[in-house]
Scaffold this motif. Structure first.
Motif, PDB file in Angstrom:
ATOM      1  N   ALA A 125       0.831  -1.204   0.000  1.00 10.30           N
ATOM      2  CA  ALA A 125       0.000   0.000   0.000  1.00 10.30           C
ATOM      3  C   ALA A 125       0.867   1.256   0.000  1.00 10.30           C
ATOM      4  O   ALA A 125       0.591   2.214  -0.724  1.00 10.30           O
ATOM      5  CB  ALA A 125      -0.922  -0.003   1.217  1.00 10.30           C
ATOM      6  N   LEU A 126       1.922   1.243   0.795  1.00  5.87           N
ATOM      7  CA  LEU A 126       2.816   2.402   0.828  1.00  5.87           C
ATOM      8  C   LEU A 126       3.557   2.578  -0.484  1.00  5.87           C
ATOM      9  O   LEU A 126       3.906   3.700  -0.860  1.00  5.87           O
ATOM     10  CB  LEU A 126       3.817   2.265   1.980  1.00  5.87           C
ATOM     11  N   GLY A 127       3.736   1.471  -1.197  1.00  5.34           N
ATOM     12  CA  GLY A 127       4.442   1.508  -2.470  1.00  5.34           C
ATOM     13  C   GLY A 127       3.602   1.976  -3.638  1.00  5.34           C
ATOM     14  O   GLY A 127       4.067   2.033  -4.760  1.00  5.34           O
ATOM     15  N   GLY A 128       2.341   2.282  -3.400  1.00  4.02           N
ATOM     16  CA  GLY A 128       1.570   2.872  -4.467  1.00  4.02           C
ATOM     17  C   GLY A 128       0.306   2.146  -4.862  1.00  4.02           C
ATOM     18  O   GLY A 128      -0.293   2.495  -5.857  1.00  4.02           O
ATOM     19  N   ASP A 129      -0.128   1.164  -4.129  1.00  6.57           N
ATOM     20  CA  ASP A 129      -1.390   0.494  -4.427  1.00  6.57           C
ATOM     21  C   ASP A 129      -2.502   1.461  -4.031  1.00  6.57           C
ATOM     22  O   ASP A 129      -2.987   1.444  -2.912  1.00  6.57           O
ATOM     23  CB  ASP A 129      -1.488  -0.827  -3.650  1.00  6.57           C
ATOM     24  N   ALA A 130      -2.878   2.339  -4.963  1.00  7.54           N
ATOM     25  CA  ALA A 130      -3.744   3.490  -4.686  1.00  7.54           C
ATOM     26  C   ALA A 130      -5.079   3.128  -4.053  1.00  7.54           C
ATOM     27  O   ALA A 130      -5.616   3.895  -3.283  1.00  7.54           O
ATOM     28  CB  ALA A 130      -3.975   4.286  -5.966  1.00  7.54           C
ATOM     29  N   HIS A 131      -5.633   1.971  -4.378  1.00  9.99           N
ATOM     30  CA  HIS A 131      -6.949   1.644  -3.823  1.00  9.99           C
ATOM     31  C   HIS A 131      -6.865   1.202  -2.359  1.00  9.99           C
ATOM     32  O   HIS A 131      -7.882   1.073  -1.702  1.00  9.99           O
ATOM     33  CB  HIS A 131      -7.665   0.600  -4.687  1.00  9.99           C
ATOM     34  N   CYS A 132      -5.665   0.989  -1.860  1.00 12.61           N
ATOM     35  CA  CYS A 132      -5.531   0.562  -0.468  1.00 12.61           C
ATOM     36  C   CYS A 132      -5.528   1.728   0.513  1.00 12.61           C
ATOM     37  O   CYS A 132      -5.987   1.590   1.627  1.00 12.61           O
ATOM     38  CB  CYS A 132      -4.230  -0.225  -0.269  1.00 12.61           C
ATOM     39  N   CYS A 133      -4.937   2.819   0.103  1.00 12.13           N
ATOM     40  CA  CYS A 133      -4.726   3.920   1.057  1.00 12.13           C
ATOM     41  C   CYS A 133      -5.405   5.183   0.562  1.00 12.13           C
ATOM     42  O   CYS A 133      -5.049   5.727  -0.470  1.00 12.13           O
ATOM     43  CB  CYS A 133      -3.249   4.223   1.235  1.00 12.13           C
ATOM     44  N   ALA A 134      -6.370   5.650   1.346  1.00 14.95           N
ATOM     45  CA  ALA A 134      -7.035   6.908   1.005  1.00 14.95           C
ATOM     46  C   ALA A 134      -6.115   8.061   1.362  1.00 14.95           C
ATOM     47  O   ALA A 134      -5.466   8.041   2.390  1.00 14.95           O
ATOM     48  CB  ALA A 134      -8.347   7.027   1.768  1.00 14.95           C
ATOM     49  N   THR A 135      -6.053   9.055   0.503  1.00 14.76           N
ATOM     50  CA  THR A 135      -5.260  10.238   0.774  1.00 14.76           C
ATOM     51  C   THR A 135      -6.139  11.230   1.526  1.00 14.76           C
ATOM     52  O   THR A 135      -7.218  11.577   1.045  1.00 14.76           O
ATOM     53  CB  THR A 135      -4.775  10.877  -0.542  1.00 14.76           C
ATOM     54  N   PRO A 136      -5.701  11.684   2.712  1.00 19.21           N
ATOM     55  CA  PRO A 136      -6.503  12.661   3.454  1.00 19.21           C
ATOM     56  C   PRO A 136      -6.706  13.923   2.629  1.00 19.21           C
ATOM     57  O   PRO A 136      -5.862  14.302   1.831  1.00 19.21           O
ATOM     58  CB  PRO A 136      -5.660  12.960   4.687  1.00 19.21           C
ATOM     59  N   ALA A 137      -7.836  14.574   2.850  1.00 20.58           N
ATOM     60  CA  ALA A 137      -8.144  15.813   2.135  1.00 20.58           C
ATOM     61  C   ALA A 137      -7.033  16.804   2.355  1.00 20.58           C
ATOM     62  O   ALA A 137      -6.513  16.975   3.429  1.00 20.58           O
ATOM     63  CB  ALA A 137      -9.470  16.382   2.633  1.00 20.58           C
ATOM     64  N   GLY A 138      -6.653  17.486   1.296  1.00 17.39           N
ATOM     65  CA  GLY A 138      -5.639  18.507   1.390  1.00 17.39           C
ATOM     66  C   GLY A 138      -4.234  17.980   1.144  1.00 17.39           C
ATOM     67  O   GLY A 138      -3.304  18.735   1.019  1.00 17.39           O
ATOM     68  N   ASP A 139      -4.053  16.647   1.073  1.00 21.35           N
ATOM     69  CA  ASP A 139      -2.747  16.067   0.813  1.00 21.35           C
ATOM     70  C   ASP A 139      -2.566  15.946  -0.686  1.00 21.35           C
ATOM     71  O   ASP A 139      -3.422  15.434  -1.387  1.00 21.35           O
ATOM     72  CB  ASP A 139      -2.674  14.655   1.427  1.00 21.35           C
ATOM     73  N   ALA A 140      -1.470  16.423  -1.181  1.00 21.50           N
ATOM     74  CA  ALA A 140      -1.184  16.297  -2.609  1.00 21.50           C
ATOM     75  C   ALA A 140      -0.644  14.903  -2.881  1.00 21.50           C
ATOM     76  O   ALA A 140       0.265  14.447  -2.209  1.00 21.50           O
ATOM     77  CB  ALA A 140      -0.179  17.354  -3.033  1.00 21.50           C
ATOM     78  N   ALA A 141      -1.203  14.233  -3.853  1.00 27.21           N
ATOM     79  CA  ALA A 141      -0.756  12.881  -4.181  1.00 27.21           C
ATOM     80  C   ALA A 141       0.349  12.926  -5.197  1.00 27.21           C
ATOM     81  O   ALA A 141       0.507  13.815  -5.948  1.00 27.21           O
ATOM     82  CB  ALA A 141      -1.923  12.059  -4.706  1.00 27.21           C
TER      83      ALA A 141
END
Length: 141
Positions: A125-141
């Motif tokens: 998930a930390l390596g980029g499996d985007a569907h695993c980790c939601a990005t908190p609002a305001g965080d630039a992906a």
């Protein structure tokens, strides 16, 4: 008192006192003939006020606004309350974001076997499996 004594009396580090002076949050301290900063009890009181506000999570801009209100004896208390209520809303949003991060991490920990095998959903998930980790609002992906 000198800056070290003011820091000790207020609970604010000398580095932060200098920063507050540089940014204009507090007035520049008086100086001795030798160039050392001199602080009075009123300055220490202001530094304590700032420390307390920062401990409650107020931003530097909000602290500046609070200082202005604190020093204005004719201020309407509704302005102070409004500022505090706005901050509560910001805290609620941050708490929600932290709770979402915690829930995601708890799920990843649950999904990780934690054994001798090298595969790990946490690292995936930390390596980029985007569907695993939601990005908190305001965080630039």
């Amino acid at each position: 008192m000198n800056i070290g004594e003011a820091a000790s009396a207020s609970g604010v580090s000398t580095k932060m006192i200098r920063h507050y002076e540089e940014t204009g949050l507090i007035p520049k301290a008086g100086r001795t003939d030798a160039g050392y900063r001199v602080y009075r009890e009123r300055d220490v009181h202001l530094l304590r006020f700032i420390r307390q506000a920062r401990q409650l999570g107020f931003s530097m801009v909000q602290v500046s606004d609070l200082i202005g209100l604190w020093l204005d004896q004719s201020r309407p208390s509704r302005k102070v309350k409004q500022l505090a209520q706005t901050h509560i809303g910001e805290l609620d949003q941050r708490i929600g974001e932290l709770q979402a991060m915690k829930a995601t991490l708890e799920q990843l920990v649950h999904d990780c076997h934690g054994d001798h095998r090298p595969d790990c959903p946490i690292l995936d998930a930390l390596g980029g499996d985007a569907h695993c980790c939601a990005t908190p609002a305001g965080d630039a992906a």
